[in-house]
Design a protein around this motif. Structure first.
Motif, PDB file in Angstrom:
ATOM      1  N   UNK A 474       0.849  -1.261   0.102  1.00 51.38           N
ATOM      2  CA  UNK A 474       0.104  -0.139  -0.100  1.00 51.38           C
ATOM      3  C   UNK A 474       0.839   1.153  -0.079  1.00 51.38           C
ATOM      4  N   UNK A 475       2.262   1.255  -0.021  1.00 51.66           N
ATOM      5  CA  UNK A 475       2.967   2.426  -0.169  1.00 51.66           C
ATOM      6  C   UNK A 475       2.517   3.485  -1.153  1.00 51.66           C
ATOM      7  N   UNK A 476       2.246   3.191  -2.198  1.00 50.88           N
ATOM      8  CA  UNK A 476       1.862   4.171  -3.120  1.00 50.88           C
ATOM      9  C   UNK A 476       0.671   4.916  -2.835  1.00 50.88           C
ATOM     10  N   UNK A 477      -0.411   4.488  -1.842  1.00 52.20           N
ATOM     11  CA  UNK A 477      -1.334   5.248  -1.570  1.00 52.20           C
ATOM     12  C   UNK A 477      -1.615   5.720  -0.100  1.00 52.20           C
ATOM     13  N   UNK A 478      -0.342   5.765   0.633  1.00 44.31           N
ATOM     14  CA  UNK A 478      -0.492   6.399   2.061  1.00 44.31           C
ATOM     15  C   UNK A 478       1.025   6.999   1.996  1.00 44.31           C
ATOM     16  N   UNK A 479       0.475   8.460   2.583  1.00 36.55           N
ATOM     17  CA  UNK A 479       1.737   9.439   2.726  1.00 36.55           C
ATOM     18  C   UNK A 479       2.839   8.897   3.353  1.00 36.55           C
ATOM     19  N   UNK A 480       3.971   9.390   3.099  1.00 36.07           N
ATOM     20  CA  UNK A 480       5.423   8.558   3.586  1.00 36.07           C
ATOM     21  C   UNK A 480       5.459   8.707   5.031  1.00 36.07           C
ATOM     22  N   UNK A 481       4.939   9.808   5.893  1.00 36.54           N
ATOM     23  CA  UNK A 481       5.318   9.695   7.268  1.00 36.54           C
ATOM     24  C   UNK A 481       4.452   8.619   7.940  1.00 36.54           C
ATOM     25  N   UNK A 482       2.943   8.456   7.618  1.00 39.50           N
ATOM     26  CA  UNK A 482       2.314   7.488   8.203  1.00 39.50           C
ATOM     27  C   UNK A 482       2.509   6.108   7.604  1.00 39.50           C
ATOM     28  N   UNK A 483       3.113   5.948   6.579  1.00 39.35           N
ATOM     29  CA  UNK A 483       3.590   4.807   6.015  1.00 39.35           C
ATOM     30  C   UNK A 483       4.673   4.417   6.849  1.00 39.35           C
ATOM     31  N   UNK A 484       5.629   5.329   6.992  1.00 34.09           N
ATOM     32  CA  UNK A 484       6.888   4.776   7.656  1.00 34.09           C
ATOM     33  C   UNK A 484       6.589   4.512   8.982  1.00 34.09           C
ATOM     34  N   UNK A 485       5.740   5.025   9.718  1.00 31.70           N
ATOM     35  CA  UNK A 485       5.601   4.639  11.246  1.00 31.70           C
ATOM     36  C   UNK A 485       5.084   3.338  11.116  1.00 31.70           C
TER      37      UNK A 485
END
Length: 542
Positions: A474-485
């Protein structure tokens, strides 16, 4: 929340209440908090820890509470306070806190009057008494009803209520801890004032990953009962495990007490419809702190949201709530919502699998309740020790709560008790909560209890690994900050799920003396390694 800013069982940073700067400075986050709660129908907040300090009832702190009440009032949110039973002695030197003493009653009436002058719409008091070392009316040979009714008389002229907690167990009571709240409160049914509501945890022990519904639900038809859920995840991975609590809430609310026949669900008990009560409520031990995401992780917000939604409509499904939350939190795109909801819906069951499968309970590290420690057996009180709850020995594992054991099943309505009396009719997910069974007992799958236990641990770990893969997709669908956390937290969860599995299998195998089933890997370390792990600074520990 404590007055020093620490949040007991909090995993999202310090308290949002800045007691030091109140009442003069009311930060903008208080308004944000009120708006968030109002948006999901939450209409009250208890400002302080149930393990209360008498200081909360002094004039300076009443003024601080009044300042918060002023912020919350436009959003329909009332303020409540937890009170310490011995406050009259600590603050004004009374010689006793006996609820039948006229001076004590007069003190509480005067204190209530003082609070209502500052906060005209004050909601009332929350009380933890005669539990875990807290003082209470039983110290004076009085009942919980005596104590609650004295406080109720103090707030009644102002329209206030008393929420009296039923979470009680005593160090000098040798009976099964799971029975003690029922034994204390059932005889008091109908003896509480009409502005008292008894607050009962969802299960009879303490917010475990899974517990059967509390036997008090359905057992006190003359007394309004309110539910107490834990939104913060003291026993479910704290802030870093993705364990959506919607299914736990739904499972409890849908449980059938059979108090008035089939369909007498816990939800109908607490919404008042089963027994005709007008005073109703539901409480959540919150997971809020100063973290930017409020709750320790993005996904922990879903538990706060689910609590509010189910409070007003217990017939909602946890899955529908998860869909709402995911769409509003990330994007309504089905390419994200569908896999995220699927992750969430199986996540709590995965935690049960890698922590407390088949009805095991309270095998966590003691004090901080972080991580596995089923071997602990040397604490002063029996019920503080994990071995008390699983009772594993050479013959088998589980707590016998049938007639041949503690007979806790007798506290349920006859149809439920009959079902639980036989391991063959007991729901397998609660099997070891009610029965001590041989290691070679055959589960419904045909496998032995030992093999099934190991396979549950395996399944829990595998589910977390699958969540990691799903989230990565789902990486392409989530902003980087919340994806990384979330990616980082899932990595922690996977590591700790393997730790839970390894420690549990290493310990129980040392007792069961049985080989691992084919295809199940040996623990990564020996039992001594797992026992040596120590966490003196685990968060949320009082």
């Amino acid at each position: 929340d404590n007055l020093d800013g620490m949040v007991e069982r909090g995993y999202a940073g310090q308290s949002i209440w800045d007691w030091w700067r109140l009442p003069d400075y009311k930060g903008p986050r208080y308004t944000d908090y009120a708006r968030a709660n109002a948006s999901i129908g939450i209409n009250g907040t208890v400002l302080n820890n149930v393990n209360a300090k008498a200081t909360s009832l002094t004039a300076p702190y009443i003024a601080k509470a009044a300042a918060l009440a002023d912020v919350f009032r436009p959003y329909g949110i009332k303020v409540y306070l937890s009170v310490k039973w011995t406050a009259p002695m600590e603050l004004d030197g009374l010689k006793t806190a006996d609820p039948l003493d006229s001076q004590v009653a007069a003190w509480w009436k005067a204190k209530a009057d003082e609070i209502y002058r500052a906060i005209p719409d004050f909601g009332g008091f929350l009380v933890k008494a005669n539990s875990e070392g807290q003082p209470g009316p039983q110290d004076y040979d009085r009942t919980h009803a005596d104590g609650a009714n004295m406080l109720a008389a103090a707030v009644k002229p102002h329209g206030g209520i008393v929420m009296w907690r039923a979470f009680v167990y005593a160090h000098d009571n040798p009976d099964d801890r799971a029975k003690q709240a029922y034994d204390d409160f059932k005889p008091l049914d109908g003896k509480f004032a009409d502005n008292v509501i008894v607050q009962v945890k969802n299960g009879a022990i303490d917010f475990q990953p899974r517990e059967p519904f509390h036997p008090l639900f359905g057992a006190m038809p003359k007394t309004p009962l309110m539910m107490e859920f834990q939104i913060t995840k003291e026993y479910l991975g704290q802030s870093t495990h993705l364990t959506y609590l919607g299914p736990l809430f739904e499972e409890t609310l849908d449980a059938d007490t059979y108090a008035r026949g089939k369909g007498s669900t816990v939800a109908k008990v607490i919404d008042g419809t089963l027994d005709g009560h007008k005073l109703t409520g539901i409480a959540g031990v919150a997971n809020i702190g100063v973290d930017r995401d409020w709750s320790g992780s993005i996904f922990n917000q879903a538990d706060w949201y689910a609590f509010g939604r189910l409070a007003w409509n217990p017939d909602l499904s946890a899955e529908a709530i998860a869909r709402e939350w995911a769409a509003m939190t990330f994007t309504p795109d089905p390419k994200l919502v569908k896999p995220v909801v699927a992750m969430m819906m199986g996540s709590r069951e995965a935690a049960v699998d890698y922590m407390t499968p088949l009805g095991l309970a309270h095998v966590m590290g003691t004090g901080h309740h972080y991580g596995p420690a089923p071997w602990i057996s040397d604490l002063a009180r029996p019920e503080w020790n994990p071995v008390y709850y699983h009772k594993a020995d050479a013959t088998g594992i589980g707590f016998d709560r049938t007639k041949s054991g503690s007979n806790a099943i007798a506290q349920y309505a006859p149809p439920v008790a009959k079902m639980l009396a036989d391991p063959k009719t007991t729901p397998e997910k609660e099997l070891l909560w009610f029965h001590h069974l041989p290691w070679d007992y055959r589960l419904k799958s045909g496998e032995t209890l030992w093999d099934g236990l190991v396979h549950h641990y395996d399944r829990g770990v595998a589910y977390v690994a699958d969540m990691q893969k799903t989230w990565e997709s789902l990486r392409p669908l989530v902003d980087p900050e919340r994806f990384a956390q979330t990616k980082a937290f899932l990595k922690i969860q996977h590591r700790e799920a393997k730790w839970w599995r390894g420690a549990s299998i290493a310990y129980f195998q040392s007792i069961a003396k049985r080989p691992l089933p084919t295809g199940s890997d040996a623990p990564a370390h020996d039992l001594d390694w797992y026992k040596a792990q120590d966490f003196p600074y685990a968060p949320g520990n009082p």
